[in-house]
Scaffold this motif. Structure first.
Motif, PDB file in Angstrom:
ATOM      1  N   PRO A   1       1.013  -1.211   0.084  1.00 50.99           N
ATOM      2  CA  PRO A   1       0.079  -0.087  -0.157  1.00 50.99           C
ATOM      3  C   PRO A   1       0.767   1.213  -0.049  1.00 50.99           C
ATOM      4  N   GLY A   2       0.492   2.097  -0.829  1.00 53.18           N
ATOM      5  CA  GLY A   2       1.161   3.444  -0.972  1.00 53.18           C
ATOM      6  C   GLY A   2       2.728   3.190  -1.778  1.00 53.18           C
ATOM      7  N   GLY A   3       2.833   1.919  -2.230  1.00 56.10           N
ATOM      8  CA  GLY A   3       4.046   1.875  -3.084  1.00 56.10           C
ATOM      9  C   GLY A   3       3.687   2.161  -4.622  1.00 56.10           C
ATOM     10  N   SER A   4       4.825   1.992  -5.483  1.00 50.49           N
ATOM     11  CA  SER A   4       4.757   2.076  -6.754  1.00 50.49           C
ATOM     12  C   SER A   4       5.383   1.031  -7.565  1.00 50.49           C
ATOM     13  N   PRO A   5       5.236   0.425  -8.652  1.00 45.52           N
ATOM     14  CA  PRO A   5       5.776  -0.357  -9.460  1.00 45.52           C
ATOM     15  C   PRO A   5       7.255  -0.116  -9.720  1.00 45.52           C
ATOM     16  N   ILE A   6       7.466   1.302  -9.743  1.00 47.22           N
ATOM     17  CA  ILE A   6       8.885   1.610  -9.974  1.00 47.22           C
ATOM     18  C   ILE A   6       9.898   1.552  -8.832  1.00 47.22           C
ATOM     19  N   ASP A   7       9.218   1.219  -7.535  1.00 48.40           N
ATOM     20  CA  ASP A   7      10.049   1.040  -6.437  1.00 48.40           C
ATOM     21  C   ASP A   7      10.579  -0.543  -6.714  1.00 48.40           C
ATOM     22  N   GLU A   8      10.157  -1.294  -7.632  1.00 48.85           N
ATOM     23  CA  GLU A   8      10.971  -2.611  -8.128  1.00 48.85           C
ATOM     24  C   GLU A   8      12.149  -2.562  -8.562  1.00 48.85           C
ATOM     25  N   PHE A   9      12.559  -1.165  -8.812  1.00 45.93           N
ATOM     26  CA  PHE A   9      14.108  -0.930  -9.196  1.00 45.93           C
ATOM     27  C   PHE A   9      14.513  -0.185  -8.204  1.00 45.93           C
ATOM     28  N   GLY A  10      13.983   0.002  -6.956  1.00 47.36           N
ATOM     29  CA  GLY A  10      14.547   0.613  -5.934  1.00 47.36           C
ATOM     30  C   GLY A  10      15.654  -0.049  -4.869  1.00 47.36           C
ATOM     31  N   ALA A  11      15.229   0.190  -3.632  1.00 49.58           N
ATOM     32  CA  ALA A  11      16.156  -0.478  -2.751  1.00 49.58           C
ATOM     33  C   ALA A  11      16.347  -2.072  -2.804  1.00 49.58           C
ATOM     34  N   THR A  12      15.413  -2.615  -3.335  1.00 51.23           N
ATOM     35  CA  THR A  12      15.518  -4.283  -3.161  1.00 51.23           C
ATOM     36  C   THR A  12      15.857  -4.789  -4.600  1.00 51.23           C
ATOM     37  N   GLY A  13      16.064  -3.662  -5.564  1.00 52.75           N
ATOM     38  CA  GLY A  13      16.484  -4.160  -7.000  1.00 52.75           C
ATOM     39  C   GLY A  13      17.742  -4.293  -7.022  1.00 52.75           C
ATOM     40  N   THR A  14      18.166  -4.385  -8.286  1.00 53.91           N
ATOM     41  CA  THR A  14      19.831  -4.710  -8.522  1.00 53.91           C
ATOM     42  C   THR A  14      20.729  -3.722  -7.993  1.00 53.91           C
ATOM     43  N   ASN A  15      20.519  -2.229  -7.962  1.00 51.22           N
ATOM     44  CA  ASN A  15      21.045  -1.594  -7.598  1.00 51.22           C
ATOM     45  C   ASN A  15      21.398  -1.632  -6.002  1.00 51.22           C
ATOM     46  N   GLY A  16      20.301  -1.663  -5.229  1.00 51.49           N
ATOM     47  CA  GLY A  16      20.326  -1.937  -3.835  1.00 51.49           C
ATOM     48  C   GLY A  16      21.052  -3.273  -3.453  1.00 51.49           C
ATOM     49  N   LEU A  17      20.971  -4.213  -4.181  1.00 50.81           N
ATOM     50  CA  LEU A  17      21.563  -5.470  -3.860  1.00 50.81           C
ATOM     51  C   LEU A  17      23.092  -5.370  -4.344  1.00 50.81           C
ATOM     52  N   ALA A  18      23.515  -4.662  -5.231  1.00 46.34           N
ATOM     53  CA  ALA A  18      24.971  -4.398  -5.792  1.00 46.34           C
ATOM     54  C   ALA A  18      25.704  -3.691  -4.502  1.00 46.34           C
ATOM     55  N   ALA A  19      24.973  -2.499  -4.014  1.00 48.42           N
ATOM     56  CA  ALA A  19      25.479  -1.557  -2.986  1.00 48.42           C
ATOM     57  C   ALA A  19      25.365  -2.495  -1.690  1.00 48.42           C
ATOM     58  N   TYR A  20      24.411  -3.330  -1.326  1.00 48.54           N
ATOM     59  CA  TYR A  20      24.605  -4.168  -0.061  1.00 48.54           C
ATOM     60  C   TYR A  20      25.526  -5.059   0.023  1.00 48.54           C
TER      61      TYR A  20
END
Length: 344
Positions: free
Chosen positions: A120-139
């Motif tokens: 709720p309150g989220g967006s499909p764009i968030d699929e490419f956010g913190a838990t996407g490839t960039n977030g995982l690469a940083a993690y």
């Protein structure tokens, strides 16, 4: 079927670029949309496409962690879209993610996509956010490769980009004594200080940034590098004993046939330091735990949510070029379909 058009626009690789991609690199085509599918296939309307610097490497016919895009092939990219013709398990209206490429509609096997659940309150764009490839690469770059310890000094280059901004934020979460960002331009420096929360930020386009860095930062324990080239060479001159240099990317070298030659590599030996490259896919077995932690940090407001949003399938080649010119801050996504314009 009545709402599905008969034709679509797609972009294919027309020729391999020697340096930066040009107008001749990709070719726009208008092609029929298949209406007859195999039993294990679905038709997806591509709503959002993710762009990243790594795509430049996919355009070069050179040995890498994955095969290059072939001439005449639809440009590769990850996307989120809506199923418009269902299969055995996926139904019309399901939101899915997968490797849809630069096109308005994609025929894919059901097994090759994943359903996307938007909170709720989220967006499909968030699929490419913190838990996407960039977030995982940083993690994994910070926690596993860099092995950042509380109190250490972390420096991040390309810090205002998608991966770099997450890396800097994760450094703060993990207790770095000092988090330092390097980016290009005053607006990006402001973003790093005000939205990411770094302790110090430097504009590498400023004439005196290196002198200020030496005076204010001192020595470096972990360097999360997205840029390579001259910035990597400089930071190598500032490393502390047992420093870890994490090579997440080298965007300064992607569009040149003669990359900057590193001169300060003997510092690695002098200070018993390590320099390691990695691909986030190396840690695929650890994704579930990493995504859970990243999602929690995002929910707590500890990770930046910054998207550079571009509209329209026609904008895809330029949007990719803007990543290399530094026109973006945060993660670049393209809203391909008109239906996606409501997503922010």
């Amino acid at each position: 079927m009545s709402n599905i058009p008969n034709e679509q626009t797609r972009w294919v690789l027309a020729e391999r670029p020697v340096a930066e991609p040009t107008d001749a690199t990709f070719r726009k085509e208008t092609v029929p949309i298949p209406h007859s599918l195999a039993d294990d296939e679905v038709l997806v309307r591509v709503d959002i496409t993710s762009l990243e610097a790594a795509m430049r490497g996919w355009l070069t016919d050179f040995r890498s962690y994955r095969a290059p895009v072939q001439i005449g092939e639809v440009m590769r990219s990850a996307g989120v879209g809506e199923v418009v013709k269902g299969g055995k398990t996926l139904k019309v209206g399901d939101l899915v993610s997968g490797g849809f490429g630069w096109q308005e509609y994609a025929v894919v096997k059901e097994s090759a996509v994943q359903k996307v659940d938007i909170p709720p309150g989220g967006s499909p764009i968030d699929e490419f956010g913190a838990t996407g490839t960039n977030g995982l690469a940083a993690y994994f770059g910070i926690t596993t490769v860099g092995q950042l310890k509380p109190g250490e000094t972390l420096v991040v280059s390309g810090a205002a980009g998608a991966t770099g901004s997450f890396a800097a934020a994760i450094g703060k979460i993990k207790g770095a004594g000092k988090v330092v960002g390097i980016a290009g331009g005053p607006d990006k420096v402001k973003f790093l200080k005000e939205e990411v929360g770094v302790d110090l930020a430097y504009d590498y386009k400023s004439a005196d940034w290196k002198e200020k860095f030496i005076e204010e930062v001192g020595l470096v324990d972990v360097f999360f590098d997205n840029v390579g080239g001259e910035i990597l060479d400089f930071v190598l001159s500032r490393i502390r004993r047992f420093a870890r240099i994490v090579e997440s990317g080298a965007i300064s070298t992607y569009n040149t046939s003669e990359p900057y030659g590193i001169k300060n590599y003997p510092q690695l030996t002098k200070f018993s330091a390590t320099l390691q490259g990695y691909i986030f896919l190396d840690y695929a077995s650890e994704f579930p735990a990493a995504k859970k932690e990243l999602a929690q940090w995002a929910a707590e407001g500890k990770l930046p949510r910054k998207f550079h949003i571009v509209d329209g399938v026609d904008a895809l080649p330029k949007a990719l070029g803007d990543i290399f010119s530094g026109a973006n801050t945060g993660k670049t996504v393209v809203r391909v379909s008109k239906e996606a314009l409501r997503f922010n």
